[in-house]
Structure formats: structure tokens, C-alpha cells
Design a protein around this motif. Structure first.
Motif, PDB file in Angstrom:
ATOM      1  N   LEU A   3       0.823  -1.220   0.000  1.00  0.00           N
ATOM      2  CA  LEU A   3       0.000   0.000   0.000  1.00  0.00           C
ATOM      3  C   LEU A   3       0.857   1.271   0.000  1.00  0.00           C
ATOM      4  O   LEU A   3       0.599   2.204  -0.764  1.00  0.00           O
ATOM      5  CB  LEU A   3      -0.940  -0.014   1.220  1.00  0.00           C
ATOM      6  CG  LEU A   3      -1.738   1.262   1.462  1.00  0.00           C
ATOM      7  CD1 LEU A   3      -2.631   1.607   0.277  1.00  0.00           C
ATOM      8  CD2 LEU A   3      -2.588   1.136   2.727  1.00  0.00           C
ATOM      9  N   THR A  62       0.786   3.900  -3.036  1.00  0.00           N
ATOM     10  CA  THR A  62       0.300   5.261  -2.767  1.00  0.00           C
ATOM     11  C   THR A  62       1.341   6.270  -3.258  1.00  0.00           C
ATOM     12  O   THR A  62       1.021   7.245  -3.953  1.00  0.00           O
ATOM     13  CB  THR A  62       0.026   5.456  -1.254  1.00  0.00           C
ATOM     14  OG1 THR A  62      -0.859   4.413  -0.824  1.00  0.00           O
ATOM     15  CG2 THR A  62      -0.602   6.801  -0.970  1.00  0.00           C
ATOM     16  N   ALA A  76      -4.674   2.080  -2.480  1.00  0.00           N
ATOM     17  CA  ALA A  76      -4.012   3.384  -2.610  1.00  0.00           C
ATOM     18  C   ALA A  76      -4.975   4.394  -3.240  1.00  0.00           C
ATOM     19  O   ALA A  76      -5.062   5.547  -2.798  1.00  0.00           O
ATOM     20  CB  ALA A  76      -2.744   3.246  -3.449  1.00  0.00           C
TER      21      ALA A  76
END
Ligand code: NAP
Length: 251
Positions: free
Chosen positions: A179, A183, A210
């Protein structure tokens, strides 16, 4: 009769299942289509390449005296899965599918669901955007009708030829992804929409999480239809099924 399995693979889940089967001392072969240059190491003996449609697979099952087939292919590998249903029925070989539950939209998501790749292409008509296109190498040409966008492409192998997008960036990497990294990736490339297959599972979910965290829309491609077959999401169910399949069907 001692089991002699055929595992249809090409996913992280299939690789994991083969490890479990090998540790349990089950005899079998794992099959890959041969799409990626360096496939992940497999704990069962490997064969590579198509069988030659349903007749080819039916012949393989008979010649190799396969006792059970486990379809652990990707949920979008609809042709292979349909062929397996038909060939196993013809040959009387028990079949089970090890599948991933599809991802579910939550209140925090902004999904536009589309039925197929063509639907995703249509969803990208309009003003230029910055798109993370996570649909795999095979489908990229279908998206070139929308050349106005910037495309961020994440591929398992370096592309053999330049993708047909005037403005794009290729990242060569394979899952599982995290994640935090995804992101940062979406932010770094100022992505404003993610296009993804509803693959399910954990390995490719980070980009969806994300997008959720950043409040970005996702064009989510629904799964293709696959004929009904016994199915589980749990590795150990496959071992349990192996111990009785052939005398009764299902898990
Ligand atoms: P597909 O469209 O369902 O399959 C097309 C043909 O490729 C099949 O008819 C078969 O050829 C051959 N094939 C597919 N999987 C095979 C396997 N495991 N072993 C031997 N031959 C196979 O499948 P696809 O979408 O191209 O996917 C190919 C492989 O990549 C699969 O193993 C799948 O698990 C993996 N994969 C797919 C995706 C995706 O998004 N589609 C994502 C990640 C991984 P014949 O008819 O000649 O037997």
C-alpha cells in the motif's frame, strides 16, 4: 489409484498451492501458458505452453493419466478455465478451481464498474487524464484509441516493442505490491484514475487501496463468465477435496 495432478497455474496462488501439494507429497505437474520470460520457481515439475484448445487438453489428460485437475489460473484466464471444464467433463477427470474472491467496493471507494476491456476503453474517452493502466501487456493495444492520456504501465516483463501511447511510463515489476509503495507511486506520477481488472486476492490489491486512500476513481473491469465448476478460495480445501474426489464431486 495414486493421484497425479495437473495444476493450471500462472498466479501467486497457484505457486503457493504447488508448494503445499509438494510438502504433502502429492505427485503432479504445474502448467504455465508461457507468457512471462522468467516465471516464478515452482515446487512441482513444470510444463509450459498451450495444450491446443479443449481437444489438446483432453488428449493431455488421457496420455499423462491425470487423475485430478486444479484450475488455479487468473480469474481473467476465461478461455483456459472454460477448456478445463469441458475437457475434464469429457474425460471424467475431477476438477476444482482455486479462485480469489473478487474485490468488493466500500463506501470509501469511487469505482466505475465496466463489464469488459472494451468498457474500460470507452470509460477513458474524453479529456486528457493521468491513468494508471493495470490490465496486463496483452490488452494495451486496445487502449491506444485514447492517445490523449498519460499512461503509467506496470508490466512483468519489459515490453518487446514500445507501447503505442505518445505519453507513457513503464515500470517493470511483479507483485505482491504494498500500500505504501503504491500510494507513493500514484502520487509521484500524479495519477487521477486507475484502471484495473477485478482480480481479487492480496497481491495486486495495493493500487486499489491506494486509490481509496487518495480518493481517486477506479475503472473496475468485472470478471468474465466461466462455466460453473466446484470452486474454493482455500488451499487446504484442495487437499481435502483430493482425498475424496473421484468418489464424489465438489468440496
Ligand atoms: P486465456 O486467455 O484463458 O488462455 C488463452 C490460451 O492460453 C488457452 O486457451 C491456452 O492455450 C493457453 N493457456 C492459458 N493458461 C494456460 C496454462 N496455465 N497452461 C497452459 N496453457 C495455458 O489466459 P490468459 O488470460 O492469456 O492467461 C494466461 C496465463 O497467465 C494463465 O496461466 C493465467 O493464470 C496467467 N495470468 C493471467 C492474467 C490475466 O489477467 N489474464 C493475469 C495474471 C496471470 P490452448 O488453448 O492452446 O491450451
Amino acid at each position: 489409484m495414486e493421484p497425479n495432478l495437473l495444476v493450471l497455474g500462472g498466479t501467486l496462488e497457484a505457486t503457493r498451492l504447488c508448494r503445499l501439494l509438494s510438502e504433502a507429497g502429492v505427485r503432479g505437474t504445474v502448467s504455465l501458458a508461457g507468457r512471462v520470460a522468467k516465471p516464478a520457481a515452482q515446487a512441482l515439475p513444470l510444463r509450459v505452453g498451450g495444450f491446443g484448445g479443449t481437444p489438446g487438453l483432453a488428449k493431455y489428460l488421457a496420455t499423462e493419466r491425470i487423475t485430478h485437475v486444479i484450475d488455479a489460473t487468473h480469474p481473467f484466464a476465461a478461455q483456459m478455465s472454460a477448456n478445463a471444464v469441458q475437457a475434464c467433463a469429457e474425460q471424467g477427470v475431477p476438477l476444482i478451481a482455486l479462485t480469489r474472491a473478487p474485490w468488493q467496493e466500500t463506501a470509501a471507494d469511487r469505482w466505475q464498474r465496466v463489464p469488459d476491456i472494451a468498457g474500460a476503453v470507452a470509460a477513458l474517452a474524453g479529456a486528457p487524464r493521468r491513468v494508471m493502466l493495470a490490465v496486463g501487456r496483452m490488452h494495451l493495444p486496445e487502449f491506444t484509441v485514447n492517445p490523449q492520456h498519460f499512461y503509467l504501465l506496470r508490466l512483468v516483463d519489459p515490453p518487446a516493442e514500445q507501447p503505442g501511447f505518445p505519453d507513457h511510463h513503464v515500470i517493470v515489476d511483479r507483485g505482491p505490491f504494498g500500500l505504501e509503495d503504491d500510494t507513493a507511486l500514484l502520487q509521484e506520477h500524479r495519477i487521477d484514475v486507475v484502471v484495473s481488472k477485478n482480480s481479487g486476492g492480496t497481491g495486486a490489491f495495493a493500487k486499489i487501496a491506494a486509490a481509496r486512500a487518495l480518493g481517486l476513481p477506479v475503472v473496475m473491469i468485472d470478471r468474465p463468465h466461466i462455466p460453473p465448476r466446484p470452486e474454493t478460495h482455500i488451499d487446504e480445501d484442495v487437499l481435502r477435496w483430493l482425498s475424496h474426489a473421484g468418489t464424489e464431486r465438489g468440496v
